[in-house]
Design a protein around this motif. Structure first.
Motif, short mmCIF file in Angstrom:
data_model
loop_
_atom_site.label_atom_id
_atom_site.label_comp_id
_atom_site.label_asym_id
_atom_site.label_seq_id
_atom_site.Cartn_x
_atom_site.Cartn_y
_atom_site.Cartn_z
N ILE A 281 0.84 -1.20 0.00
CA ILE A 281 0.00 0.00 0.00
C ILE A 281 0.87 1.26 0.00
O ILE A 281 0.55 2.25 -0.67
N ILE A 282 1.98 1.22 0.74
CA ILE A 282 2.89 2.38 0.76
C ILE A 282 3.57 2.54 -0.60
O ILE A 282 3.65 3.65 -1.14
N TYR A 283 4.06 1.43 -1.14
CA TYR A 283 4.73 1.48 -2.45
C TYR A 283 3.75 1.85 -3.56
O TYR A 283 4.16 2.29 -4.64
N ALA A 284 2.45 1.66 -3.32
CA ALA A 284 1.44 2.02 -4.32
C ALA A 284 1.46 3.52 -4.60
O ALA A 284 1.18 3.95 -5.72
N ILE A 285 1.81 4.32 -3.59
CA ILE A 285 1.91 5.77 -3.79
C ILE A 285 3.03 6.06 -4.78
O ILE A 285 2.89 6.90 -5.68
N MET A 286 4.16 5.36 -4.63
CA MET A 286 5.26 5.51 -5.58
C MET A 286 4.85 5.04 -6.98
O MET A 286 5.18 5.66 -7.99
N ALA A 287 4.10 3.93 -7.03
CA ALA A 287 3.64 3.40 -8.31
C ALA A 287 2.71 4.38 -9.02
O ALA A 287 2.75 4.50 -10.25
N LEU A 288 1.90 5.11 -8.27
CA LEU A 288 1.03 6.14 -8.86
C LEU A 288 1.88 7.25 -9.48
O LEU A 288 1.53 7.79 -10.54
N GLY A 289 2.99 7.59 -8.81
CA GLY A 289 3.91 8.58 -9.38
C GLY A 289 4.53 8.09 -10.67
O GLY A 289 4.64 8.84 -11.65
N ILE B 287 -4.45 6.95 3.67
CA ILE B 287 -3.61 7.91 2.92
C ILE B 287 -3.59 7.57 1.44
O ILE B 287 -3.76 8.44 0.58
N THR B 288 -3.40 6.29 1.11
CA THR B 288 -3.31 5.87 -0.29
C THR B 288 -4.63 6.07 -1.02
O THR B 288 -4.66 6.52 -2.17
N ILE B 289 -5.74 5.74 -0.36
CA ILE B 289 -7.06 5.94 -0.99
C ILE B 289 -7.31 7.42 -1.23
O ILE B 289 -7.83 7.81 -2.29
N LEU B 290 -6.92 8.26 -0.27
CA LEU B 290 -7.09 9.70 -0.43
C LEU B 290 -6.30 10.21 -1.63
O LEU B 290 -6.81 10.99 -2.46
N ILE B 291 -5.04 9.76 -1.76
CA ILE B 291 -4.20 10.17 -2.88
C ILE B 291 -4.78 9.67 -4.20
O ILE B 291 -4.76 10.39 -5.21
N LYS B 292 -5.32 8.47 -4.20
CA LYS B 292 -5.93 7.91 -5.41
C LYS B 292 -7.09 8.81 -5.89
O LYS B 292 -7.17 9.15 -7.08
N PHE B 293 -7.96 9.22 -4.98
CA PHE B 293 -9.10 10.06 -5.37
C PHE B 293 -8.66 11.46 -5.79
O PHE B 293 -9.24 12.06 -6.69
N VAL C 26 -3.34 0.18 -10.39
CA VAL C 26 -1.94 0.42 -10.01
C VAL C 26 -1.74 0.10 -8.52
O VAL C 26 -0.74 -0.54 -8.14
N ILE C 27 -2.68 0.53 -7.69
CA ILE C 27 -2.59 0.25 -6.25
C ILE C 27 -2.64 -1.26 -6.00
O ILE C 27 -1.84 -1.82 -5.25
N ALA C 28 -3.60 -1.92 -6.65
CA ALA C 28 -3.73 -3.38 -6.50
C ALA C 28 -2.49 -4.09 -7.02
O ALA C 28 -2.02 -5.08 -6.42
#
Length: 342
Positions: free
Chosen positions: A13-21, A168-174, A269-271
């Motif tokens: 979930i933390i690395y998902a933020i990097m993956a979104l970038g 945090i990750t869900i908030l960034i996704k939206f 991407v998060i999944a």
């Protein structure tokens, strides 16, 4: 087993933020940005240094995000204003950030020009603060009792961390979904699709590229800051291969969940990041593999994620062609039968 998977989900979930970038640069902007390997460490180094110097973890994390944004913007400036190849721009910034990260971590010790790592074992972090909060509410104990009641004895003790990173990750996704549908977000997407077209509408593609790279590396640095606080240390080499991990998350997510809409793609991407960490954890439990094989496993996962969908698509196309050929053959047989009766 459950504890290992639980930890993998947390990290995923933390690395998902990097993956979104990474998704913003590689998919939206169509920019091969290798700054990620450096900006990830910049986020970790900045947050860890400020925490060790006594600053609030939330403030340290926010400054880490700003540092990542500046690093991304510098890559964009090198490319747009310096007319340097996109790939080379990222490589140059990644190399420069290596020295800068040593300098940043060196601020925690007197007369030290550079420092390769910072431990945070006895420091208050974002996660330890929220973990204490959730434990005081009794949520940890309640969830662990539920798991024990269904036969899972080895239960984790960091439900607070999981809840925080998930929120945090869900908030960034939206926020990312909303931003990419705004006028500026649509312009950035158009720049990645067709620069000439967006320039014909008098849009400044240089500014859009710089902004897109800045936002991308801000997310990467944010992820780095969270990983440093999660693992309780920051190291100058922790960003090596991070771009490959990000790409693996994007490719796996897109292959499994598809890319029909922006909301679906960001969720994919998060999944993908979570699935990647779970696969990695399961692979490391194999007897003949150890932690030194992580990069090899990552490479194999990426290769499979790229190759397998191609074989699946070819197989589907072969079946479609065979079905159409059978239908045409059936039609011809019916027509010939009709002519014979006439």
């Amino acid at each position: 087993m459950f504890t290992a998977i639980f930890g993998s989900v947390e990290q995923g979930i933390i690395y998902a933020i990097m993956a979104l970038g990474v998704y913003l640069t590689f998919r939206v902007l169509d920019f091969p940005d290798l700054t990620v390997d450096g900006s990830f460490v910049t986020g970790a180094a900045t947050a860890a240094t400020m925490i060790l110097l006594g600053y609030n973890p939330i403030l340290a994390t926010l400054v880490a995000i700003v540092a990542g944004f500046i690093a991304g913007c510098m890559t964009g400036i090198l490319h747009t204003k310096g007319k340097i190849n996109p790939l080379l721009s990222g490589i140059l910034m990644m190399i420069a950030l290596y020295s800068l990260n040593l300098r940043i971590m060196g601020l925690t010790a007197e007369n030290t020009i550079g420092r390769p790592n910072i431990p945070l074992l006895n420091s208050e972090t974002l996660f330890s603060t929220f973990q204490t909060f959730w434990s005081n509410l009794g949520i940890d104990a309640a969830l662990n009792n539920v798991l024990k009641s269904i036969g899972i004895q080895q239960v984790p003790s960091t439900w607070g961390t999981l809840i925080v990173v998930l929120l945090i990750t869900i908030l960034i996704k939206f926020i990312a979904d909303w931003f990419l549908k705004t006028e500026v977000g649509l312009a950035i997407r158009a720049t990645g699709d067709n620069k000439r077209m967006i320039r014909s509408f008098s849009a400044n593609t240089d500014t859009l590229i710089i902004l897109g790279l800045g936002l991308s590396n801000a997310l990467v640095a944010f992820s780095g800051a969270l990983i440093a606080q999660y693992s309780k240390f920051s190291d100058v080499s922790m960003g090596i291969g991070m771009i490959v991990i990000g790409l693996a998350s994007v490719i796996i997510g897109e292959a499994i969940f598809g890319t029909k809409t922006i909301m679906r793609t960001t969720l994919a991407v998060i999944a993908g990041a979570i699935i990647y960490r779970i696969i990695l954890a399961l692979a490391l439990r194999v007897d003949f593999l150890d932690s030194g094989d992580m990069k090899l496993i990552t490479a194999i996962i990426v290769i499979l994620a790229l190759v397998v969908p191609q074989f699946v698509d070819k197989n589907k196309e072969r079946k479609r062609k065979a079905k159409r050929a059978a239908e045409r053959s059936q039609v011809k047989t019916v027509e010939q039968g009709g002519k014979g009766l006439a």
